[in-house]
Scaffold this motif. Sequence first.
Motif, PDB file in Angstrom:
ATOM      1  N   PRO A 294       2.291  -8.012  -3.807  1.00  0.00           N
ATOM      2  CA  PRO A 294       1.810  -8.100  -5.196  1.00  0.00           C
ATOM      3  C   PRO A 294       2.911  -7.824  -6.209  1.00  0.00           C
ATOM      4  O   PRO A 294       2.845  -8.284  -7.344  1.00  0.00           O
ATOM      5  CB  PRO A 294       0.715  -7.025  -5.247  1.00  0.00           C
ATOM      6  CG  PRO A 294       1.021  -6.094  -4.126  1.00  0.00           C
ATOM      7  CD  PRO A 294       1.642  -6.937  -3.052  1.00  0.00           C
ATOM      8  N   CYS A 295       3.940  -7.084  -5.811  1.00  0.00           N
ATOM      9  CA  CYS A 295       5.098  -6.847  -6.676  1.00  0.00           C
ATOM     10  C   CYS A 295       6.256  -6.386  -5.810  1.00  0.00           C
ATOM     11  O   CYS A 295       6.060  -5.855  -4.712  1.00  0.00           O
ATOM     12  CB  CYS A 295       4.785  -5.806  -7.763  1.00  0.00           C
ATOM     13  SG  CYS A 295       4.254  -4.199  -7.125  1.00  0.00           S
ATOM     14  N   GLY A 296       7.470  -6.585  -6.293  1.00  0.00           N
ATOM     15  CA  GLY A 296       8.658  -6.192  -5.543  1.00  0.00           C
ATOM     16  C   GLY A 296       9.055  -7.213  -4.498  1.00  0.00           C
ATOM     17  O   GLY A 296       8.299  -8.136  -4.171  1.00  0.00           O
ATOM     18  N   ASP A 297      10.273  -7.040  -3.979  1.00  0.00           N
ATOM     19  CA  ASP A 297      10.802  -7.932  -2.947  1.00  0.00           C
ATOM     20  C   ASP A 297      10.752  -7.303  -1.559  1.00  0.00           C
ATOM     21  O   ASP A 297      10.713  -8.016  -0.561  1.00  0.00           O
ATOM     22  CB  ASP A 297      12.253  -8.302  -3.279  1.00  0.00           C
ATOM     23  CG  ASP A 297      12.353  -9.104  -4.569  1.00  0.00           C
ATOM     24  OD1 ASP A 297      11.566 -10.052  -4.723  1.00  0.00           O
ATOM     25  OD2 ASP A 297      13.203  -8.779  -5.415  1.00  0.00           O
ATOM     26  N   TYR A 298      10.777  -5.971  -1.504  1.00  0.00           N
ATOM     27  CA  TYR A 298      10.723  -5.251  -0.232  1.00  0.00           C
ATOM     28  C   TYR A 298       9.720  -4.117  -0.388  1.00  0.00           C
ATOM     29  O   TYR A 298       9.710  -3.424  -1.428  1.00  0.00           O
ATOM     30  CB  TYR A 298      12.099  -4.692   0.152  1.00  0.00           C
ATOM     31  CG  TYR A 298      13.149  -5.762   0.240  1.00  0.00           C
ATOM     32  CD1 TYR A 298      13.372  -6.464   1.419  1.00  0.00           C
ATOM     33  CD2 TYR A 298      13.894  -6.115  -0.882  1.00  0.00           C
ATOM     34  CE1 TYR A 298      14.307  -7.469   1.485  1.00  0.00           C
ATOM     35  CE2 TYR A 298      14.836  -7.126  -0.827  1.00  0.00           C
ATOM     36  CZ  TYR A 298      15.033  -7.800   0.358  1.00  0.00           C
ATOM     37  OH  TYR A 298      15.950  -8.807   0.411  1.00  0.00           O
ATOM     38  N   GLY A 299       8.869  -3.939   0.624  1.00  0.00           N
ATOM     39  CA  GLY A 299       7.812  -2.955   0.485  1.00  0.00           C
ATOM     40  C   GLY A 299       7.571  -2.150   1.740  1.00  0.00           C
ATOM     41  O   GLY A 299       7.999  -2.519   2.845  1.00  0.00           O
ATOM     42  N   LEU A 300       6.877  -1.037   1.545  1.00  0.00           N
ATOM     43  CA  LEU A 300       6.476  -0.146   2.629  1.00  0.00           C
ATOM     44  C   LEU A 300       4.968   0.061   2.487  1.00  0.00           C
ATOM     45  O   LEU A 300       4.486   0.371   1.396  1.00  0.00           O
ATOM     46  CB  LEU A 300       7.214   1.186   2.511  1.00  0.00           C
ATOM     47  CG  LEU A 300       6.894   2.254   3.557  1.00  0.00           C
ATOM     48  CD1 LEU A 300       7.486   1.857   4.909  1.00  0.00           C
ATOM     49  CD2 LEU A 300       7.451   3.605   3.123  1.00  0.00           C
ATOM     50  N   THR A 301       4.215  -0.107   3.568  1.00  0.00           N
ATOM     51  CA  THR A 301       2.774  -0.005   3.503  1.00  0.00           C
ATOM     52  C   THR A 301       2.264   1.143   4.369  1.00  0.00           C
ATOM     53  O   THR A 301       2.902   1.527   5.354  1.00  0.00           O
ATOM     54  CB  THR A 301       2.101  -1.308   3.968  1.00  0.00           C
ATOM     55  OG1 THR A 301       2.472  -1.564   5.332  1.00  0.00           O
ATOM     56  CG2 THR A 301       2.521  -2.477   3.105  1.00  0.00           C
TER      57      THR A 301
END
Length: 321
Positions: free
Chosen positions: A153-160
Amino acid sequence: MELLIATNPNADSRLRYLLRLPLDGGQVFATSDVWPRTKALYCHPLSADYWPDEPAIVESVELRSCRRRGAAIDVVAARSRENRSQLVFTTARGRDVVFWQGPRTAKQSRPGVRTPTARAAGIAELAIIVDSHERYGYDFAGKPVTTSRRALPCGDYGLTIEGRLLAAVERKSLADLASCLLTGTLKYQLTELAALPRAVVVVEDRFSEIFTLTHARPAAIADSLAELQVAFPNVPIVFCQTRKLAQEYTYRYLAAAHTWAADNSYAATTLGPEPTIVAAPAQPGPSSAEVRAWARSAGLPVSDRGRLRPEIIEAWRDRHG
């Protein structure tokens, strides 16, 4: 003796310019800009026959010297600024390549640091989600990282955590940062990032390079950047000097966010209202083609392809609820 820069007659090429050096009857290269100001430019060698009979000259630079020195060609222009550059013949990923660089970009490519090999926060393997729209993204080579591609939904790299986005990193080149500041796009991106528990914008350059920009007023860029940082203090904008160091920071930032979430039982309660990434929406949203068609009918400027700008999507939502 002069260096000639002309428009590439191949309109489909991403290398928009032709560069002709006064060596060996004229050496021709295709490249993406007219001078290596903020980064080294990739140059694709072409035969001398590719130079048009009637070229559309963009710039003609008088030269003091142009001579080959080993695996490089030294170019010295007869002007006081931006007068020295070098075409370097090297190898990358097993193939021969040519890069056009200036003194500033040559120094930037060799910052004199070596990134550590120790695991970030002691994590044996970090799972990082790469946005499906991210092109030429980080590979995190040599790091204990597994990557998967999804639409974030936003950003290029994420942590879930449990399918919900906990932390995100937005990657920017200097040119992309300046463009987003001038168009106002960065404000929309920061608005979305600020809704997350942890988020950061990583710039693959130095802050000082803002004041070397020629296509925009450096003072306007610096002012806009400062205003946004004051407006969104929980989303820092970090200048990391090079792409390699930006990748290192991204890895260690997401690892730190992972440790923070593990050490704080309330982290899950701070997650924003964004739906889980893996779940399908209850009702499918409009396609990009539908939004583009609506934007054109409404008189809004929209690109023919690529990711839709956040303000276009926001305008569509305001109109259709």
